[in-house]
Design an enzyme around this catalytic site. Sequence first.
Site, short mmCIF file in Angstrom:
data_model
loop_
_atom_site.label_atom_id
_atom_site.label_comp_id
_atom_site.label_asym_id
_atom_site.label_seq_id
_atom_site.Cartn_x
_atom_site.Cartn_y
_atom_site.Cartn_z
N ASP A 398 0.91 -1.20 -0.01
CA ASP A 398 -0.17 0.11 -0.08
C ASP A 398 0.94 1.32 0.18
O ASP A 398 0.58 2.31 -0.70
CB ASP A 398 -0.98 -0.07 1.15
CG ASP A 398 -1.94 -1.16 1.30
OD1 ASP A 398 -2.26 -1.83 -0.05
OD2 ASP A 398 -2.36 -1.33 2.28
P1 NAP Z 1 0.62 -3.93 3.18
O1 NAP Z 1 0.23 -3.06 1.94
O2 NAP Z 1 -0.07 -4.77 4.08
O3 NAP Z 1 1.64 -5.23 2.17
C1 NAP Z 1 2.25 -6.03 2.78
C2 NAP Z 1 2.68 -7.21 1.56
O4 NAP Z 1 3.54 -7.83 2.37
C3 NAP Z 1 1.33 -7.96 1.22
O5 NAP Z 1 1.03 -7.42 0.02
C4 NAP Z 1 2.04 -9.39 1.04
O6 NAP Z 1 2.13 -9.69 -0.32
C5 NAP Z 1 3.59 -9.27 1.43
N1 NAP Z 1 4.29 -10.29 2.41
C6 NAP Z 1 3.50 -10.72 3.40
N2 NAP Z 1 4.38 -11.70 3.85
C7 NAP Z 1 5.08 -11.93 3.12
C8 NAP Z 1 6.33 -12.72 3.12
N3 NAP Z 1 6.76 -13.55 3.96
N4 NAP Z 1 7.43 -12.51 2.18
C9 NAP Z 1 7.22 -11.18 1.24
N5 NAP Z 1 6.14 -10.62 1.24
C10 NAP Z 1 5.09 -10.90 2.35
O7 NAP Z 1 1.94 -3.39 3.94
P2 NAP Z 1 2.67 -1.92 3.69
O8 NAP Z 1 3.05 -1.50 2.49
O9 NAP Z 1 3.72 -1.84 4.98
O10 NAP Z 1 1.51 -0.94 4.46
C11 NAP Z 1 0.92 -0.91 5.73
C12 NAP Z 1 -0.58 -1.01 5.62
O11 NAP Z 1 -1.06 -1.17 7.02
C13 NAP Z 1 -1.19 0.43 5.11
O12 NAP Z 1 -2.16 0.03 4.52
C14 NAP Z 1 -1.38 0.97 6.46
O13 NAP Z 1 -2.54 1.98 6.16
C15 NAP Z 1 -1.72 -0.08 7.32
N6 NAP Z 1 -1.55 0.37 8.69
C16 NAP Z 1 -0.39 0.56 9.21
C17 NAP Z 1 -0.62 0.77 10.64
C18 NAP Z 1 0.93 1.23 11.16
O14 NAP Z 1 1.02 1.57 12.26
N7 NAP Z 1 1.96 1.06 10.51
C19 NAP Z 1 -1.66 0.85 11.48
C20 NAP Z 1 -2.72 0.52 10.76
C21 NAP Z 1 -2.77 0.34 9.49
P3 NAP Z 1 2.10 -11.34 -0.40
O15 NAP Z 1 0.74 -11.91 0.02
O16 NAP Z 1 1.93 -11.23 -2.08
O17 NAP Z 1 3.26 -11.84 -0.01
#
Ligand code: NAP
Length: 470
Positions: A398
């Site tokens: 994301d």
């Molecule tokens: P993300 O959008 O959740 O994407 C994480 C990606 O990691 C997934 O698409 C997954 O794809 C991949 N993944 C999972 N396990 C894996 C593995 N073992 N090896 C390789 N890839 C793996 O993560 P992000 O870009 O860090 O974004 C964070 C999201 O969480 C945002 O939408 C944010 O708004 C939300 N959020 C964050 C917080 C905070 O405090 N940081 C709080 C609330 C919400 P595959 O399944 O294809 O592998």
Amino acid sequence: MNPQLLRGLCYIAASIFFVFGLKMLSSPRTARKGNLVSAIGMLIAILTTLTAMTDVKWAWLIVGAVVGSAVGAMAARLVKMTSMPEMVGLFNGFGGLASLLVGWSEYHWNWAGSNQTILFTTVAILLTVLIGGVTFTGSLIAFGKLSGLVNGKPILFKGQNLVNAGLLIAIVVLSIAFCATGQQAPEAERGSLPYVLLVISILSAFVLGVLSTIPIGGADMPVVICLLNSYSGLAACAAGFVIGNNVLIVSGSLVGASGLILTSIMCRAMNRSLANVLFSGFGSATAAKGGGYQGEAKPISTDDAYLMLEAARNVVFVPGYGMAAAQAQHAVRELGELLEENGAEVRYCIHPVAGRMPGHMNVLLAEANVPYEVLVEPPDVNPNIEMVDVAVVIGANDVVNPAAREDENSPLWGMPIIEVDRAQTCIVLKRSLNPGFAGVDNPLFFKDNTRMLFGDAKASITSLVSEFKQ
Ligand code: NAP
């Protein structure tokens, strides 16, 4: 010196320690010292308060301190870094409960029988128990959702917001009735009208804490935990007014304000309003999905990725939740060092909401001994990102989704992202083309300059490290 003046000065000194400690916590370089400085402030505050007390029950205090320290020491050893959000959630809940008990005991023991009839104290007691009550049960639900004890999906039912609004109105009416009767009542004896009103208000606050937290999805819980942290500070601040303790007022306000600031930073970084986080049921089956981008992803092997990285002079790593899930941080640091030895400039760009808790990526990279100097933020990288030879996206999705810039219909539209799609080449490490937390498709995977290195992030990075070593 007049003891009261001396105590006032000590409280000011403790407050100064808190403010400086908090400031130092804002950078990983000074955070450890900041923690120590704040703890010294708390020690000064506790010792000063003890000198002001007559009839101190030392045995109880010592038992409480020993039990509390033992639980803290055990938690520091047993609780994993990835479980920190639920741990903080639990702390907030107990903070709220502690304030509630202070308000309750003041009302019940100190006030009962006295001729105290001040509206100010009545309101302060009420705010302490209400905010403390909502914080307590809300935090328990947040803890349950994050630790998997409660289903992490949003629990939604028809008319939910109406029920919550009705409950809130009922609490306001009960509160007004309590203030009208409570301040005139000479005692707070069991069964008297103000006593009953207060008990019903507290029970309603418990229910409100549960009802307002269950519609929020597990993945949004970190934002809610920041908000509940802020509530626990406000409850402590109100408790400070109840018992007339200045340092409690100051520390409660600091916690309340910093929690609110963090909540607002996280909402802004996700381009969502607090109302959207609290009321939209994000993550439920009915939430918006968006996306549907067409194109052909270009998978590559670790050999191809190695050749690209070997030739690169400017590399940016973009870690995300997948790096945490794969526990790839140590392998990433090793790869970064090998690239530097190979003559490349290496930076790690961290998005404020990457991962699942504030500072998630910073903590993991610090644990892997990545130097603080090479950790940068999106505004440090985005303006010149076309100068980056290779952007390596490690399990982030994301936070690098260009739909935030390109597709007005995307739920992520307007969210500030790391613009890896504008780098010379972008290598995305993940296991599939599946979306991330927001459930939104990502057109980055189909861009001309994007290459997909499919597989577990740790396995892929470890293979790259082996190739470099050979
Ligand atoms: P993300 O959008 O959740 O994407 C994480 C990606 O990691 C997934 O698409 C997954 O794809 C991949 N993944 C999972 N396990 C894996 C593995 N073992 N090896 C390789 N890839 C793996 O993560 P992000 O870009 O860090 O974004 C964070 C999201 O969480 C945002 O939408 C944010 O708004 C939300 N959020 C964050 C917080 C905070 O405090 N940081 C709080 C609330 C919400 P595959 O399944 O294809 O592998």
